[in-house]
Write a protein that holds these residues in place. Structure first.
Motif, PDB file in Angstrom:
ATOM      1  N   PHE A  29     -47.670  33.349 -25.793  1.00 22.40           N
ATOM      2  CA  PHE A  29     -46.905  31.997 -26.176  1.00 22.40           C
ATOM      3  C   PHE A  29     -47.498  31.203 -27.303  1.00 22.40           C
ATOM      4  CE2 PHE A  29     -46.002  33.513 -21.771  1.00 22.40           C
ATOM      5  CZ  PHE A  29     -44.702  33.266 -21.837  1.00 22.40           C
ATOM      6  N   ARG A  30     -46.949  31.171 -28.459  1.00 21.08           N
ATOM      7  CA  ARG A  30     -47.624  30.655 -29.685  1.00 21.08           C
ATOM      8  C   ARG A  30     -47.298  29.097 -29.731  1.00 21.08           C
ATOM      9  NH1 ARG A  30     -49.359  35.252 -32.189  1.00 21.08           N
ATOM     10  NH2 ARG A  30     -50.537  36.562 -30.683  1.00 21.08           N
ATOM     11  N   GLY A  31     -46.336  28.668 -29.416  1.00 20.76           N
ATOM     12  CA  GLY A  31     -45.819  27.256 -29.447  1.00 20.76           C
ATOM     13  C   GLY A  31     -44.419  26.967 -29.027  1.00 20.76           C
ATOM     14  N   THR A  32     -44.011  25.860 -29.330  1.00 24.78           N
ATOM     15  CA  THR A  32     -42.439  25.504 -28.838  1.00 24.78           C
ATOM     16  C   THR A  32     -41.505  26.677 -29.562  1.00 24.78           C
ATOM     17  OG1 THR A  32     -42.954  23.363 -28.803  1.00 24.78           O
ATOM     18  CG2 THR A  32     -40.617  23.827 -28.872  1.00 24.78           C
ATOM     19  N   PRO A  51     -47.148  27.042 -22.134  1.00 29.50           N
ATOM     20  CA  PRO A  51     -47.673  26.899 -21.017  1.00 29.50           C
ATOM     21  C   PRO A  51     -49.189  27.097 -21.319  1.00 29.50           C
ATOM     22  CG  PRO A  51     -46.488  29.048 -21.411  1.00 29.50           C
ATOM     23  CD  PRO A  51     -46.053  28.275 -22.513  1.00 29.50           C
ATOM     24  N   VAL A  52     -50.026  26.262 -20.703  1.00 32.35           N
ATOM     25  CA  VAL A  52     -51.324  26.088 -21.123  1.00 32.35           C
ATOM     26  C   VAL A  52     -52.220  26.097 -19.549  1.00 32.35           C
ATOM     27  CG1 VAL A  52     -51.100  23.612 -21.125  1.00 32.35           C
ATOM     28  CG2 VAL A  52     -52.900  24.701 -22.224  1.00 32.35           C
ATOM     29  N   ARG A  53     -53.429  26.552 -19.523  1.00 29.70           N
ATOM     30  CA  ARG A  53     -54.232  26.656 -18.472  1.00 29.70           C
ATOM     31  C   ARG A  53     -55.084  25.417 -18.467  1.00 29.70           C
ATOM     32  NH1 ARG A  53     -57.346  32.459 -17.926  1.00 29.70           N
ATOM     33  NH2 ARG A  53     -58.423  31.280 -16.379  1.00 29.70           N
ATOM     34  N   ALA A  54     -55.275  24.926 -17.121  1.00 32.38           N
ATOM     35  CA  ALA A  54     -56.294  23.947 -17.158  1.00 32.38           C
ATOM     36  C   ALA A  54     -57.458  24.601 -16.760  1.00 32.38           C
ATOM     37  CB  ALA A  54     -55.731  23.093 -15.944  1.00 32.38           C
ATOM     38  N   LEU A  55     -58.229  24.828 -17.793  1.00 28.47           N
ATOM     39  CA  LEU A  55     -59.741  25.640 -17.615  1.00 28.47           C
ATOM     40  C   LEU A  55     -60.759  24.963 -16.939  1.00 28.47           C
ATOM     41  CD1 LEU A  55     -59.603  27.584 -20.948  1.00 28.47           C
ATOM     42  CD2 LEU A  55     -59.078  28.484 -18.919  1.00 28.47           C
ATOM     43  N   ARG A  76     -33.594  15.292 -11.955  1.00 28.37           N
ATOM     44  CA  ARG A  76     -32.659  15.801 -11.071  1.00 28.37           C
ATOM     45  C   ARG A  76     -33.201  17.298 -10.634  1.00 28.37           C
ATOM     46  NH1 ARG A  76     -27.314  14.992 -14.501  1.00 28.37           N
ATOM     47  NH2 ARG A  76     -28.716  16.142 -15.685  1.00 28.37           N
ATOM     48  N   LYS A  77     -32.720  17.773  -9.661  1.00 24.44           N
ATOM     49  CA  LYS A  77     -33.086  19.339  -9.334  1.00 24.44           C
ATOM     50  C   LYS A  77     -32.163  19.953 -10.313  1.00 24.44           C
ATOM     51  CE  LYS A  77     -33.434  22.698  -5.580  1.00 24.44           C
ATOM     52  NZ  LYS A  77     -34.210  23.736  -6.439  1.00 24.44           N
ATOM     53  N   GLY A  78     -32.838  21.168 -10.770  1.00 21.56           N
ATOM     54  CA  GLY A  78     -32.212  21.942 -11.979  1.00 21.56           C
ATOM     55  C   GLY A  78     -32.507  21.355 -13.248  1.00 21.56           C
ATOM     56  N   ASP A  79     -32.782  20.309 -13.449  1.00 25.18           N
ATOM     57  CA  ASP A  79     -33.142  19.780 -14.984  1.00 25.18           C
ATOM     58  C   ASP A  79     -34.564  20.439 -15.331  1.00 25.18           C
ATOM     59  OD1 ASP A  79     -31.023  18.197 -14.764  1.00 25.18           O
ATOM     60  OD2 ASP A  79     -32.143  16.294 -15.028  1.00 25.18           O
ATOM     61  N   TYR A  80     -34.422  20.724 -16.649  1.00 24.14           N
ATOM     62  CA  TYR A  80     -36.076  21.105 -16.918  1.00 24.14           C
ATOM     63  C   TYR A  80     -37.026  20.175 -16.666  1.00 24.14           C
ATOM     64  CZ  TYR A  80     -34.576  24.811 -20.341  1.00 24.14           C
ATOM     65  OH  TYR A  80     -34.277  25.985 -20.951  1.00 24.14           O
ATOM     66  N   ALA A  81     -38.196  20.595 -16.360  1.00 27.47           N
ATOM     67  CA  ALA A  81     -39.072  19.837 -15.863  1.00 27.47           C
ATOM     68  C   ALA A  81     -39.633  18.586 -16.766  1.00 27.47           C
ATOM     69  CB  ALA A  81     -40.248  20.470 -15.626  1.00 27.47           C
ATOM     70  N   MET A  82     -40.213  17.682 -16.189  1.00 28.51           N
ATOM     71  CA  MET A  82     -40.840  16.491 -17.101  1.00 28.51           C
ATOM     72  C   MET A  82     -42.259  17.027 -17.139  1.00 28.51           C
ATOM     73  SD  MET A  82     -39.133  12.958 -16.061  1.00 28.51           S
ATOM     74  CE  MET A  82     -39.526  12.819 -14.284  1.00 28.51           C
ATOM     75  N   THR A  83     -42.900  17.564 -16.033  1.00 34.74           N
ATOM     76  CA  THR A  83     -44.389  18.041 -15.996  1.00 34.74           C
ATOM     77  C   THR A  83     -44.313  19.062 -14.870  1.00 34.74           C
ATOM     78  OG1 THR A  83     -45.172  16.205 -16.813  1.00 34.74           O
ATOM     79  CG2 THR A  83     -46.783  17.685 -15.815  1.00 34.74           C
ATOM     80  N   ALA A 120     -39.406  31.163 -24.766  1.00 38.16           N
ATOM     81  CA  ALA A 120     -40.694  30.384 -24.920  1.00 38.16           C
ATOM     82  C   ALA A 120     -40.262  28.797 -24.998  1.00 38.16           C
ATOM     83  CB  ALA A 120     -41.327  30.971 -25.909  1.00 38.16           C
ATOM     84  N   ASP A 121     -39.423  28.228 -24.030  1.00 40.03           N
ATOM     85  CA  ASP A 121     -39.327  27.015 -24.147  1.00 40.03           C
ATOM     86  C   ASP A 121     -40.507  26.212 -23.239  1.00 40.03           C
ATOM     87  OD1 ASP A 121     -38.583  24.217 -22.893  1.00 40.03           O
ATOM     88  OD2 ASP A 121     -36.742  24.733 -23.446  1.00 40.03           O
ATOM     89  N   PRO A 122     -41.391  25.365 -23.534  1.00 41.91           N
ATOM     90  CA  PRO A 122     -42.390  25.003 -23.222  1.00 41.91           C
ATOM     91  C   PRO A 122     -42.153  24.247 -21.859  1.00 41.91           C
ATOM     92  CG  PRO A 122     -42.054  23.451 -25.013  1.00 41.91           C
ATOM     93  CD  PRO A 122     -41.066  24.541 -24.954  1.00 41.91           C
ATOM     94  N   ALA A 123     -41.140  23.764 -21.529  1.00 46.11           N
ATOM     95  CA  ALA A 123     -41.033  23.164 -20.181  1.00 46.11           C
ATOM     96  C   ALA A 123     -40.341  24.355 -19.204  1.00 46.11           C
ATOM     97  CB  ALA A 123     -39.717  22.181 -20.500  1.00 46.11           C
ATOM     98  N   ALA A 124     -40.196  25.525 -19.670  1.00 50.50           N
ATOM     99  CA  ALA A 124     -39.671  26.602 -18.623  1.00 50.50           C
ATOM    100  C   ALA A 124     -40.507  26.976 -17.467  1.00 50.50           C
ATOM    101  CB  ALA A 124     -39.194  27.700 -19.405  1.00 50.50           C
ATOM    102  N   GLU A 125     -40.310  27.453 -16.320  1.00 52.45           N
ATOM    103  CA  GLU A 125     -41.044  27.709 -15.136  1.00 52.45           C
ATOM    104  C   GLU A 125     -41.483  29.156 -15.493  1.00 52.45           C
ATOM    105  OE1 GLU A 125     -38.087  26.484 -15.006  1.00 52.45           O
ATOM    106  OE2 GLU A 125     -38.240  24.568 -13.780  1.00 52.45           O
ATOM    107  N   MET A 126     -40.886  30.020 -15.612  1.00 50.84           N
ATOM    108  CA  MET A 126     -41.259  31.673 -15.971  1.00 50.84           C
ATOM    109  C   MET A 126     -42.277  31.902 -16.700  1.00 50.84           C
ATOM    110  SD  MET A 126     -39.853  33.162 -13.365  1.00 50.84           S
ATOM    111  CE  MET A 126     -39.546  31.917 -12.503  1.00 50.84           C
TER     112      MET A 126
END
Ligand code: FAD
Length: 274
Positions: free
Chosen positions: A152-155, A216-220, A188-195, A118-124
């Motif tokens: 997902f409850r937090g970082t 991860p959070v929905r844009a309701l 850089r490609k492969g780095d964790y996302a900035m957003t 549950a890394d908040p910057a992870a894609e999956m």
């Protein structure tokens, strides 16, 4: 650095693994080890026991069950990228997984490990929300299913309780009008996302951010504007409306809000919705 000393077991079934965890108390499940072993080497964690779940056949592979795709928790990122069922029915995962770290890490890292971490910057995790996944869990009190929306409850925090193991990710096959969108900014490609953004466009759109908040959070609000048929500029302006945006080493909350607006506008354009 070397990890602290630990005991190690490699069970063959989920029941054996759960029992080993219950007996040990201070134990961790070892999946691909791409995050856990670094954590041990840095001495940020020192469990008594590692329970290697890589030999549990029931946790591997992708299959279709009726109108759902079931992905075993120990399925590696590289296997998801190459799987014909995933390519055909869940192309969002194929788009996203190419942004997860580097080939060496994707060769070992697993989808279950990524969701459980549950890394908040992870894609999956963001994809799991965008695809309305249900997560199957086994633990000392039996099995249960948790919607990705509630997982997902937090970082680094999830709904998993002590000794529970994520066993499978169950994803309803999207209706044919639903189309995936994915965009992320990384240094850089492969780095964790900035957003980053994972979305499904269609009659019931889902727009999910990662590396924007503590989970991860929905844009309701943006989703509702899409349903109402608002133009892309209006939808993009609502990218982070109502969302608690957290800054990190990459960017302040204001900069992340800007990134999010740009990413959503790009994704809508790619989907022909601008
Ligand atoms: P492990 O490291 O084995 O486990 C991670 C945690 O999850 C541990 O606490 C473990 O006990 C728990 N766990 C694992 N499986 C289960 C389960 N089935 N049930 C319950 N608990 C479980 N990830 C990204 O998403 N995007 C990136 O850009 C990215 N970049 C990376 C760059 C580097 C340099 C590294 C080292 C890692 C990066 N990762 C990235 C992480 C990578 O994707 C890992 O694969 C993932 O974080 C964990 O998967 P794993 O299978 O290796 O899990």
């Amino acid at each position: 650095m070397k990890p602290p000393a630990f005991h190690y077991v490699r069970p063959e079934t989920v029941a054996e693994a759960v029992a080993a965890h219950a007996a040990a108390g201070d134990a961790r499940y070892l999946a691909g080890g791409q995050s856990l072993l670094a954590t041990l080497n840095l001495r940020l964690d020192s469990p008594d026991l590692l329970i290697d779940i890589s030999r549990i056949a029931a946790l591997r592979g992708v299959r279709r069950e009726g109108d759902q795709i079931v992905i075993g928790a120990m399925t590696r990122h590289v296997e998801i990228a190459a799987d014909p069922l995933v390519s055909r029915y869940l192309p969002l995962l194929v788009q996203a997984v190419g942004h997860v770290a580097h080939p060496a890490i994707r060769n070992r890292g697993t989808i279950g490990g990524s969701l459980a971490l549950a890394d908040p910057a992870a894609e999956m995790p963001a994809c799991a929300l965008a695809l309305s996944a249900n997560l199957e869990v086994a633990g000392p009190r039996g099995t249960r299913t948790v919607a990705a929306d509630d997982f997902f409850r937090g970082t680094y925090q999830t709904a998993l309780t002590e000794g529970e193991m994520l066993t499978a990710i169950v994803i309803p096959i999207p209706d044919s009008p639903a189309r995936p969108g994915f965009a992320e900014l990384a240094r850089r490609k492969g780095d964790y996302a900035m957003t980053g953004l994972a979305m499904m466009a269609g009659p019931a759109p889902r727009i999910v951010w990662f590396a924007l908040s503590d989970r991860p959070v929905r844009a309701l609000r943006a989703e509702a504007a899409l349903v109402e048929g608002k133009g892309a500029a209006i939808v993009a302006d609502l990218a982070t409306a109502g969302i608690f945006v957290t800054g990190d080493q990459n960017a302040s909350p204001d900069v992340k809000r800007h990134y999010a607006r740009v990413l959503l506008a790009r994704a809508l354009k790619d989907l022909g919705l601008s």
